[in-house]
Design a protein around this motif. Structure first.
Motif, PDB file in Angstrom:
ATOM      1  N   THR A 324       4.780   3.288  -7.517  1.00 39.23           N
ATOM      2  CA  THR A 324       3.925   2.135  -7.250  1.00 39.23           C
ATOM      3  C   THR A 324       4.764   0.894  -7.028  1.00 39.23           C
ATOM      4  OG1 THR A 324       3.697   1.616  -9.599  1.00 39.23           O
ATOM      5  CG2 THR A 324       2.005   3.032  -8.625  1.00 39.23           C
ATOM      6  N   ILE A 325       4.213  -0.014  -6.225  1.00 44.00           N
ATOM      7  CA  ILE A 325       4.798  -1.343  -6.099  1.00 44.00           C
ATOM      8  C   ILE A 325       3.732  -2.345  -6.518  1.00 44.00           C
ATOM      9  CG2 ILE A 325       6.365  -0.648  -4.245  1.00 44.00           C
ATOM     10  CD1 ILE A 325       4.519  -2.197  -2.294  1.00 44.00           C
ATOM     11  N   ASP A 326       4.170  -3.492  -7.009  1.00 40.85           N
ATOM     12  CA  ASP A 326       3.253  -4.477  -7.576  1.00 40.85           C
ATOM     13  C   ASP A 326       2.631  -5.339  -6.473  1.00 40.85           C
ATOM     14  OD1 ASP A 326       1.815  -5.891  -9.381  1.00 40.85           O
ATOM     15  OD2 ASP A 326       3.484  -7.130 -10.099  1.00 40.85           O
ATOM     16  N   ALA A 327       1.845  -4.690  -5.628  1.00 44.18           N
ATOM     17  CA  ALA A 327       1.132  -5.380  -4.548  1.00 44.18           C
ATOM     18  C   ALA A 327      -0.122  -4.575  -4.238  1.00 44.18           C
ATOM     19  CB  ALA A 327       2.016  -5.485  -3.299  1.00 44.18           C
ATOM     20  N   PRO A 328      -1.225  -5.236  -3.949  1.00 42.15           N
ATOM     21  CA  PRO A 328      -2.456  -4.503  -3.662  1.00 42.15           C
ATOM     22  C   PRO A 328      -2.344  -3.719  -2.358  1.00 42.15           C
ATOM     23  CG  PRO A 328      -2.752  -6.839  -3.175  1.00 42.15           C
ATOM     24  CD  PRO A 328      -1.418  -6.703  -3.848  1.00 42.15           C
ATOM     25  N   PRO A 329      -3.075  -2.605  -2.235  1.00 42.86           N
ATOM     26  CA  PRO A 329      -3.066  -1.873  -0.970  1.00 42.86           C
ATOM     27  C   PRO A 329      -3.520  -2.755   0.180  1.00 42.86           C
ATOM     28  CG  PRO A 329      -4.149  -0.599  -2.709  1.00 42.86           C
ATOM     29  CD  PRO A 329      -3.930  -1.972  -3.260  1.00 42.86           C
ATOM     30  N   VAL A 330      -2.922  -2.557   1.350  1.00 43.79           N
ATOM     31  CA  VAL A 330      -3.305  -3.339   2.526  1.00 43.79           C
ATOM     32  C   VAL A 330      -4.692  -2.888   2.972  1.00 43.79           C
ATOM     33  CG1 VAL A 330      -2.748  -3.905   4.916  1.00 43.79           C
ATOM     34  CG2 VAL A 330      -0.915  -3.616   3.237  1.00 43.79           C
ATOM     35  N   GLU A 331      -5.609  -3.841   3.075  1.00 42.95           N
ATOM     36  CA  GLU A 331      -6.954  -3.538   3.533  1.00 42.95           C
ATOM     37  C   GLU A 331      -7.073  -3.915   5.007  1.00 42.95           C
ATOM     38  OE1 GLU A 331      -9.847  -5.357   1.035  1.00 42.95           O
ATOM     39  OE2 GLU A 331      -9.181  -4.321  -0.784  1.00 42.95           O
ATOM     40  N   HIS A 332      -7.035  -2.921   5.834  1.00 39.63           N
ATOM     41  CA  HIS A 332      -7.130  -3.141   7.283  1.00 39.63           C
ATOM     42  C   HIS A 332      -7.817  -1.936   7.891  1.00 39.63           C
ATOM     43  CE1 HIS A 332      -6.091  -4.189  11.386  1.00 39.63           C
ATOM     44  NE2 HIS A 332      -5.606  -5.328  10.959  1.00 39.63           N
ATOM     45  N   ALA A 333      -8.771  -2.183   8.795  1.00 35.71           N
ATOM     46  CA  ALA A 333      -9.547  -1.083   9.385  1.00 35.71           C
ATOM     47  C   ALA A 333      -8.654  -0.056  10.062  1.00 35.71           C
ATOM     48  CB  ALA A 333     -10.559  -1.646  10.387  1.00 35.71           C
ATOM     49  N   SER A 334      -7.574  -0.497  10.693  1.00 41.62           N
ATOM     50  CA  SER A 334      -6.683   0.433  11.391  1.00 41.62           C
ATOM     51  C   SER A 334      -6.040   1.415  10.428  1.00 41.62           C
ATOM     52  CB  SER A 334      -5.596  -0.338  12.146  1.00 41.62           C
ATOM     53  OG  SER A 334      -6.155  -1.109  13.183  1.00 41.62           O
ATOM     54  N   ILE A 335      -5.633   0.930   9.252  1.00 43.01           N
ATOM     55  CA  ILE A 335      -5.009   1.798   8.265  1.00 43.01           C
ATOM     56  C   ILE A 335      -6.049   2.728   7.646  1.00 43.01           C
ATOM     57  CG2 ILE A 335      -3.778   1.841   6.054  1.00 43.01           C
ATOM     58  CD1 ILE A 335      -2.509  -0.833   6.859  1.00 43.01           C
ATOM     59  N   GLU A 347     -10.727   4.513  -2.804  1.00 39.87           N
ATOM     60  CA  GLU A 347     -11.069   3.597  -3.881  1.00 39.87           C
ATOM     61  C   GLU A 347     -10.667   4.181  -5.226  1.00 39.87           C
ATOM     62  OE1 GLU A 347     -15.198   2.876  -3.389  1.00 39.87           O
ATOM     63  OE2 GLU A 347     -14.934   1.425  -1.764  1.00 39.87           O
ATOM     64  N   THR A 348     -10.817   5.504  -5.387  1.00 44.47           N
ATOM     65  CA  THR A 348     -10.440   6.164  -6.634  1.00 44.47           C
ATOM     66  C   THR A 348      -8.948   6.042  -6.873  1.00 44.47           C
ATOM     67  OG1 THR A 348     -12.244   7.731  -6.398  1.00 44.47           O
ATOM     68  CG2 THR A 348     -10.464   8.348  -7.889  1.00 44.47           C
ATOM     69  N   VAL A 349      -8.138   6.294  -5.829  1.00 43.32           N
ATOM     70  CA  VAL A 349      -6.690   6.172  -5.950  1.00 43.32           C
ATOM     71  C   VAL A 349      -6.305   4.751  -6.321  1.00 43.32           C
ATOM     72  CG1 VAL A 349      -4.525   6.252  -4.691  1.00 43.32           C
ATOM     73  CG2 VAL A 349      -6.177   8.101  -4.428  1.00 43.32           C
ATOM     74  N   ALA A 350      -6.929   3.752  -5.641  1.00 38.92           N
ATOM     75  CA  ALA A 350      -6.626   2.356  -5.910  1.00 38.92           C
ATOM     76  C   ALA A 350      -6.918   2.016  -7.367  1.00 38.92           C
ATOM     77  CB  ALA A 350      -7.423   1.455  -4.968  1.00 38.92           C
ATOM     78  N   ALA A 351      -8.041   2.564  -7.896  1.00 38.21           N
ATOM     79  CA  ALA A 351      -8.405   2.288  -9.281  1.00 38.21           C
ATOM     80  C   ALA A 351      -7.404   2.909 -10.248  1.00 38.21           C
ATOM     81  CB  ALA A 351      -9.811   2.817  -9.560  1.00 38.21           C
ATOM     82  N   LEU A 352      -6.930   4.124  -9.920  1.00 37.97           N
ATOM     83  CA  LEU A 352      -6.002   4.826 -10.798  1.00 37.97           C
ATOM     84  C   LEU A 352      -4.679   4.092 -10.940  1.00 37.97           C
ATOM     85  CD1 LEU A 352      -6.574   8.550  -9.735  1.00 37.97           C
ATOM     86  CD2 LEU A 352      -7.174   7.511 -11.919  1.00 37.97           C
ATOM     87  N   VAL A 353      -4.247   3.403  -9.893  1.00 43.10           N
ATOM     88  CA  VAL A 353      -2.961   2.709  -9.962  1.00 43.10           C
ATOM     89  C   VAL A 353      -3.143   1.230 -10.270  1.00 43.10           C
ATOM     90  CG1 VAL A 353      -1.832   4.359  -8.430  1.00 43.10           C
ATOM     91  CG2 VAL A 353      -2.899   2.316  -7.446  1.00 43.10           C
ATOM     92  N   GLY A 354      -4.344   0.837 -10.691  1.00 38.68           N
ATOM     93  CA  GLY A 354      -4.576  -0.526 -11.157  1.00 38.68           C
ATOM     94  C   GLY A 354      -4.399  -1.596 -10.115  1.00 38.68           C
ATOM     95  N   GLY A 355      -4.827  -1.344  -8.900  1.00 37.28           N
ATOM     96  CA  GLY A 355      -4.728  -2.355  -7.855  1.00 37.28           C
ATOM     97  C   GLY A 355      -3.350  -2.464  -7.247  1.00 37.28           C
ATOM     98  N   LYS A 356      -2.439  -1.604  -7.648  1.00 36.94           N
ATOM     99  CA  LYS A 356      -1.106  -1.594  -7.047  1.00 36.94           C
ATOM    100  C   LYS A 356      -1.096  -0.629  -5.862  1.00 36.94           C
ATOM    101  CE  LYS A 356       1.233  -2.672 -11.400  1.00 36.94           C
ATOM    102  NZ  LYS A 356       2.312  -2.274 -12.353  1.00 36.94           N
ATOM    103  N   SER A 357      -0.042  -0.673  -5.079  1.00 42.38           N
ATOM    104  CA  SER A 357       0.078   0.224  -3.930  1.00 42.38           C
ATOM    105  C   SER A 357       0.877   1.458  -4.318  1.00 42.38           C
ATOM    106  CB  SER A 357       0.784  -0.492  -2.764  1.00 42.38           C
ATOM    107  OG  SER A 357      -0.025  -1.524  -2.252  1.00 42.38           O
ATOM    108  N   LEU A 358       0.384   2.598  -3.867  1.00 47.22           N
ATOM    109  CA  LEU A 358       1.053   3.872  -4.110  1.00 47.22           C
ATOM    110  C   LEU A 358       1.884   4.212  -2.883  1.00 47.22           C
ATOM    111  CD1 LEU A 358       0.800   5.748  -6.591  1.00 47.22           C
ATOM    112  CD2 LEU A 358      -0.831   7.111  -5.282  1.00 47.22           C
ATOM    113  N   TRP A 359       3.197   4.320  -3.050  1.00 52.44           N
ATOM    114  CA  TRP A 359       4.114   4.593  -1.943  1.00 52.44           C
ATOM    115  C   TRP A 359       4.767   5.959  -2.126  1.00 52.44           C
ATOM    116  CZ3 TRP A 359       7.573   0.205   0.393  1.00 52.44           C
ATOM    117  CH2 TRP A 359       6.731  -0.777   0.958  1.00 52.44           C
ATOM    118  N   THR A 360       5.278   6.477  -1.004  1.00 55.42           N
ATOM    119  CA  THR A 360       5.989   7.761  -1.016  1.00 55.42           C
ATOM    120  C   THR A 360       7.362   7.602  -0.382  1.00 55.42           C
ATOM    121  OG1 THR A 360       3.911   8.995  -0.822  1.00 55.42           O
ATOM    122  CG2 THR A 360       5.931  10.170  -0.273  1.00 55.42           C
ATOM    123  N   ALA A 361       8.370   8.129  -1.047  1.00 52.44           N
ATOM    124  CA  ALA A 361       9.732   8.183  -0.493  1.00 52.44           C
ATOM    125  C   ALA A 361      10.126   9.646  -0.369  1.00 52.44           C
ATOM    126  CB  ALA A 361      10.711   7.451  -1.401  1.00 52.44           C
TER     127      ALA A 361
END
Length: 421
Positions: A324-335, A347-361
C-alpha cells in the motif's frame, strides 16, 4: 487475401444506443488484427458488421476492392470461427470440414484436396471419421478452424474462439494460431476480451471502449506508450499502478506523491513535449509493475521506494509484491472502466486498505521478500507515465491532443516527502 477498411462505421440500436461509434480502421492485407476491449466495448459488433451479420447504420466497409455494405454474408468471401464451435453433431469431422464446400457445389476432387490439406495442417487426419462428441474441446476448435480454412477465403473473422478452452490449452492453441497465420498469410480479424491473447497474437491491436477506437498499434507500443488512461489501465497484467501526484522543480525536476519523491530524468522531459508545462500542477502518475525490482537485485541507479509487503504471490519465474501507499485510489472513469471486477469489488478493496492505494510490483524470483516485511523497491523512472487528470490523455504522447492549455489544478501543500531519487 484482402485489405479490410472500416470508414467512419456506426451501429446504432433502438434507443440511440451506439454499439460502434465512428470507427475507422485499416486492416492490411495479410495482417493479424486483434480487436480487444471490455464487455460492451463493441468489438464483437464490429466483427459481425464486417461479416454482414449486423447491418451498419453509417459509414462503409470494404473487403478487398469491394464495398460490401449491401452484400449478404455468403457473398463477402470471408470465413468465420465462433466461440461455440458450431459443429454439426451428427456429421463426422470429414463431413463437417467438407459441408460448406458441398453447399457451394465444389468439385469432389477439390473438396478431397482441401479437406486433406486442412486436416494435415491441423493434425486432424486420425480424427476424420469421428464425430464431435468423440473429440476434446481443443480438437473441436481445430475442426471449426479447419472448416474456415478449406473455404480459402479472403479473410478470417474469429470471435473469441479460445474462450471455452482451459488455460493450458489456450496457450497451445495460441501458438497453433500463430503458426497457421504464418503458413496461410490470410488477413485475420480476431476478437477477444483477454488482453494477454491480444498481445501475443496480434500484429497490431485495436483497443475499443464504448464503441470508440482508443488506440491501434503494435502490442509493445500499446504497452510502452499508451495514448490515455484507459489503454494504460487495460493493457498489461498485472495492471498499471496509478496515483495523483505533483510535478515539482525543487532541486531538479521531480514527481512527488504519498511521501515519495522521484527525480524525473531529463530524457523523459525531452521525449514528452508539454510535460514541462505541468510543473506545479497535479497529474496522474502511472508505474507498471514490471518497472519495479527488489533494490538489492536491480540497477543501482534506479530510484528507491521503501514499502511493506502486504502480500506476496510467488509464481516461480517472478514474485508479485502487493503493498500500500499512503494515497487514496485514483477515481477516474477511464481507470474504472479498464479495471477488472465490479464497482462493488473495488469499493471492498478500498475499504480493506483503509482508503490507501493497493499497488503491485513484479520482482525477481530471487528476491527474499516476505509478507509483512519491509522491502526496498527499485523503480525505473525512465518508464514513468504521466496523464492529464482532466482529459485522461497521456502527456506528450504523439497521438494525444495538446493538453498543456488545460486549466491548472489547485496545488495544495503536501506532506514532507522522502527523497528517494
Amino acid at each position: 487475401m484482402a485489405q479490410i477498411v472500416l470508414d467512419h462505421v456506426e451501429k446504432v440500436y433502438q434507443g440511440n444506443v451506439k454499439a460502434i461509434d465512428d470507427l475507422s480502421l485499416d486492416v492490411k492485407d495479410g495482417e493479424f488484427m486483434v480487436l480487444v476491449g471490455p464487455s460492451g466495448s463493441g468489438k464483437s459488433t464490429a466483427l459481425r458488421a464486417i461479416a454482414g451479420l449486423e447491418e451498419i447504420t453509417g459509414g462503409t466497409i470494404q473487403i478487398g476492392s469491394r464495398v460490401v455494405n449491401d452484400l449478404p454474408p455468403k457473398d463477402r468471401d470471408i470465413a468465420m470461427v465462433f466461440q461455440n464451435y458450431a459443429l454439426y453433431p451428427h456429421m463426422t469431422v470429414e463431413d463437417n470440414l467438407a459441408f460448406g464446400l458441398k453447399l457451394r457445389k465444389t468439385p469432389k476432387d477439390e473438396i478431397r484436396r482441401r479437406v486433406g490439406d486442412a486436416a494435415k495442417m491441423l493434425g486432424l487426419e486420425q480424427y476424420l471419421s469421428r464425430k464431435p462428441s468423440q473429440l476434446s474441446g481443443g480438437q473441436r476448435q481445430r475442426v471449426a478452424m479447419g472448416r474456415a480454412i478449406v473455404r480459402e477465403p479472403q479473410a478470417f473473422l474469429m470471435d473469441e474462439p479460445l474462450s471455452n478452452l482451459d488455460a493450458k490449452l489456450r496457450v497451445s492453441m495460441r501458438a497453433s494460431l500463430n503458426q497457421l497465420h504464418e503458413r496461410l498469410g490470410v488477413t485475420t480479424v480476431y476478437v477477444t476480451h483477454d488482453q494477454v491473447e491480444a498481445m501475443t497474437l496480434g500484429h497490431r491491436v485495436c483497443v475499443l471502449r464504448d464503441g470508440k477506437l482508443q488506440q491501434v498499434d503494435t502490442p509493445q507500443t500499446l504497452f510502452d506508450s499508451p495514448v490515455n488512461l484507459f489503454v494504460a489501465g487495460f493493457i498489461g497484467s498485472p495492471a498499471m499502478n496509478f496515483v495523483t501526484a505533483e510535478l515539482v522543480r525543487d532541486d531538479g525536476p521531480a514527481v512527488t506523491f504519498a511521501g515519495y519523491r522521484f527525480a524525473v530524468p531529463a530524457e523523459v522531459l525531452e521525449n514528452k513535449p508539454g510535460l514541462s508545462d505541468y510543473f506545479g500542477r497535479k497529474i496522474i502518475l502511472g508505474i507498471r509493475p514490471s518497472d519495479f525490482e527488489d533494490a538489492s537485485l536491480g540497477d543501482g541507479r534506479w530510484a528507491r521506494m521503501p514499502a511493506t509487503a502486504e502480500v506476496t504471490e510467488e509464481l516461480g519465474s517472478e514474485i508479485h509484491v502487493i503493498f500500500t501507499i499512503d494515497a487514496p485510489p485514483v477515481e477516474h472513469a477511464s481507470i474504472t472502466d479498464a479495471a477488472a471486477g465490479s464497482e462493488e469489488e473495488e469499493e471492498t478493496v478500498a475499504a480493506l486498505v483503509g482508503g490507501k492505494s493497493l499497488w503491485t510490483a513484479r520482482v525477481s524470483a530471487r528476491s527474499r521478500v516476505r509478507p509483512g516485511q519491509p522491502v526496498e523497491l527499485g523503480v525505473d523512472t525512465n518508464n514513468l507515465q504521466f496523464f492529464d487528470p482532466d482529459t485522461s490523455l497521456s502527456i506528450g504522447h504523439p497521438q494525444a491532443s495538446p493538453t498543456a492549455s488545460a486549466a491548472p489544478a489547485t496545488v495544495t501543500d503536501t506532506e514532507d516527502v522522502k527523497d528517494t531519487a
